[in-house]
Design an enzyme around this catalytic site. Structure first.
Site, PDB file in Angstrom:
ATOM      1  N   TYR A 109       0.867  -1.182   0.000  1.00 21.69           N
ATOM      2  CA  TYR A 109       0.000   0.000   0.000  1.00 21.69           C
ATOM      3  C   TYR A 109       0.897   1.224   0.000  1.00 21.69           C
ATOM      4  O   TYR A 109       1.857   1.311   0.766  1.00 21.69           O
ATOM      5  CB  TYR A 109      -0.896   0.017   1.258  1.00 21.69           C
ATOM      6  N   GLU A 197      -3.041   7.663  -4.194  1.00 18.58           N
ATOM      7  CA  GLU A 197      -3.048   6.355  -3.543  1.00 18.58           C
ATOM      8  C   GLU A 197      -2.778   5.260  -4.576  1.00 18.58           C
ATOM      9  O   GLU A 197      -3.465   5.173  -5.595  1.00 18.58           O
ATOM     10  CB  GLU A 197      -4.398   6.109  -2.866  1.00 18.58           C
TER      11      GLU A 197
END
Ligand code: ADP
Ligand code: MG
Length: 404
Positions: A109, A197
């Site tokens: 992530y 992101e």
């Protein structure tokens, strides 16, 4: 403003962030044709909507043949996808992105956000990629690596390397990771983003670092500096009420309640919403008509608020300084004369030309409820709303009793 995954990937690629080859399609046939152009023998069909969590909701499908691609597309096009990020109403799928599938060795992530409390760009990473960050924070908080960027010097290579090692990356891929993270940071900074992101950022079996997903959000107030970003807006993914408001130059945010609000000034609009809640109601929207609003603009605002079918009562609260109460009253009367409201309307006027404004409302003969203070106006609106919905609220109860 949000953009699609394929748009974010294209932008980030310009900053050196690598991603698998892919192409956009507007129909199943085009998707199949595009995959043939891409080459390879395994692809991923990805619904393009402004929301994450598509994988679990059927919006990401791995395919190995032409017919599988067409079948996956047929299931997506024109449908609404509901994920934890879309709200119950879902988001429509009108574009799909087809991308070469890559063999994944590990998923990470990577997120960059604007941390308002430290007034810095904050980098958030985890070796638990693929999961949403909220889930990671709840189940594996220890796996989250945070690093803030000193604005005067920007992100440094050594910081990127440190983050990479904390994620457990090995020396041979650190340089590619630094390039990806640096690219995200530069894109964030140069394009006035508020969020970047990459979830997941992957290490492939042939040891490349690739962005398999990408999300970017931009600061609306900086869009005038980036016309190429403004052009990426996809209105099909936004609240139609907010789009209509933006087109009319009104500052509007749709909410869940049933009391429509028409107010001048953002601060007064917030205070009005608070007072409605205090009186026991729920605001249906935030709306600031701005300064010097003409009758036409007020009428447009009124029609916009009324276009929300959840609205059961309307409160107009004006404290006129630059605005003029007579113009506001004219606007309300104009909107109500063209389109008589089926719901109670409460108007509270104060300030410039208040007497003229009240007279216009009086002379119109319309059933407008007048109030002098905000407190009184909120109480009257909530009462009027409760009175107007009462018959509907009791109806189902009677139905239930009948069979017995
Ligand atoms: P979402 O976050 O909306 O669910 P993603 O783009 O992250 O959508 O895709 C979900 C999952 O699908 C990823 O975590 C990854 O495991 C897999 N995936 C996505 N793109 C590819 C690709 N090009 N090759 C292989 N797997 C992929
Ligand atoms: Mg994802």
């Amino acid at each position: 403003m949000d953009i699609h995954e394929y748009q974010a990937k294209e932008l980030l690629h310009q900053f050196g962030v690598e991603n698998p080859p892919g192409a956009l399609a507007y129909s199943p046939e085009q998707a199949a044709y595009r995959t043939r152009e891409l080459g390879g023998n395994k692809w991923v069909v990805k619904a393009q909507v402004h929301a994450g969590g598509r994988g679990k909701a059927g919006g990401v499908k791995i395919c190995s043949t032409d017919s599988e691609i067409q079948a996956a597309c047929k299931e997506m096009f024109g449908r609404k996808i509901v994920t934890h990020q879309t709200g119950p109403e879902g988001k429509g799928i009108y574009r799909v992105y087809v991308e070469c599938a890559v063999p994944i060795a590990a998923e990470y992530y990577l997120g960059l956000v604007l941390d308002r409390s430290s007034q810095r760009v904050m980098i958030v990473c985890s070796r638990e990629g693929g999961m949403e960050i909220e889930e990671i924070a709840a189940s594996r908080p220890d796996s989250i690596v945070r690093e803030s960027v000193e604005p005067a010097v920007g992100l440094r290579d050594f910081q990127c390397r440190e983050i990479g090692f904390k994620l457990g990356l090995e020396a041979d891929v650190i340089q590619s990771f630094v390039k990806a993270l640096m690219g995200c940071y530069r894109a964030f900074r140069d394009l006035d983003a508020t969020m970047v992101e990459i979830n997941p950022l992957v290490l492939t079996e042939d040891r490349r670092i690739l962005a398999l997903d990408a999300k970017m959000t931009f600061d609306d107030n900086a869009l005038f500096r980036h016309p190429q970003i403004s052009e990426l807006r996809d209105k099909s993914q936004e609240d139609p009420r907010e789009c209509r408001a933006a087109d009319r130059g009104l500052s509007y945010v749709g909410l869940e309640g049933n009391i429509g609000c028409i107010v001048n000034g953002a601060g007064l609009a917030m205070a009005t919403m608070d007072t409605i809640k205090h009186a026991g109601g729920e605001p249906a929207n935030f709306l600031d008509i701005g300064g010097g609003a003409t009758p036409d603009r007020v009428a447009k605002a009124f029609r916009l608020v009324m276009s929300d079918e959840n609205v059961n009562a309307v409160l107009v609260n004006i404290f006129a300084g630059i605005n003029r109460c007579d113009w506001v009253a004219d606007g309300v009367v104009q909107a109500l004369t063209d389109n008589p409201a089926s719901v109670p309307v409460v108007v509270r006027l104060s300030g410039t030309n208040v007497e003229e404004g009240r007279k216009i409302l009086e002379d119109s003969g319309l059933p407008i409820i007048k109030a002098t203070t905000l407190k009184e106006a909120a109480a009257l609106t909530v009462q009027a709303w409760k009175d107007s919905v009462k018959p509907q609220m009791t109806a189902p109860a009677r139905e239930v009793e009948e069979p017995a």
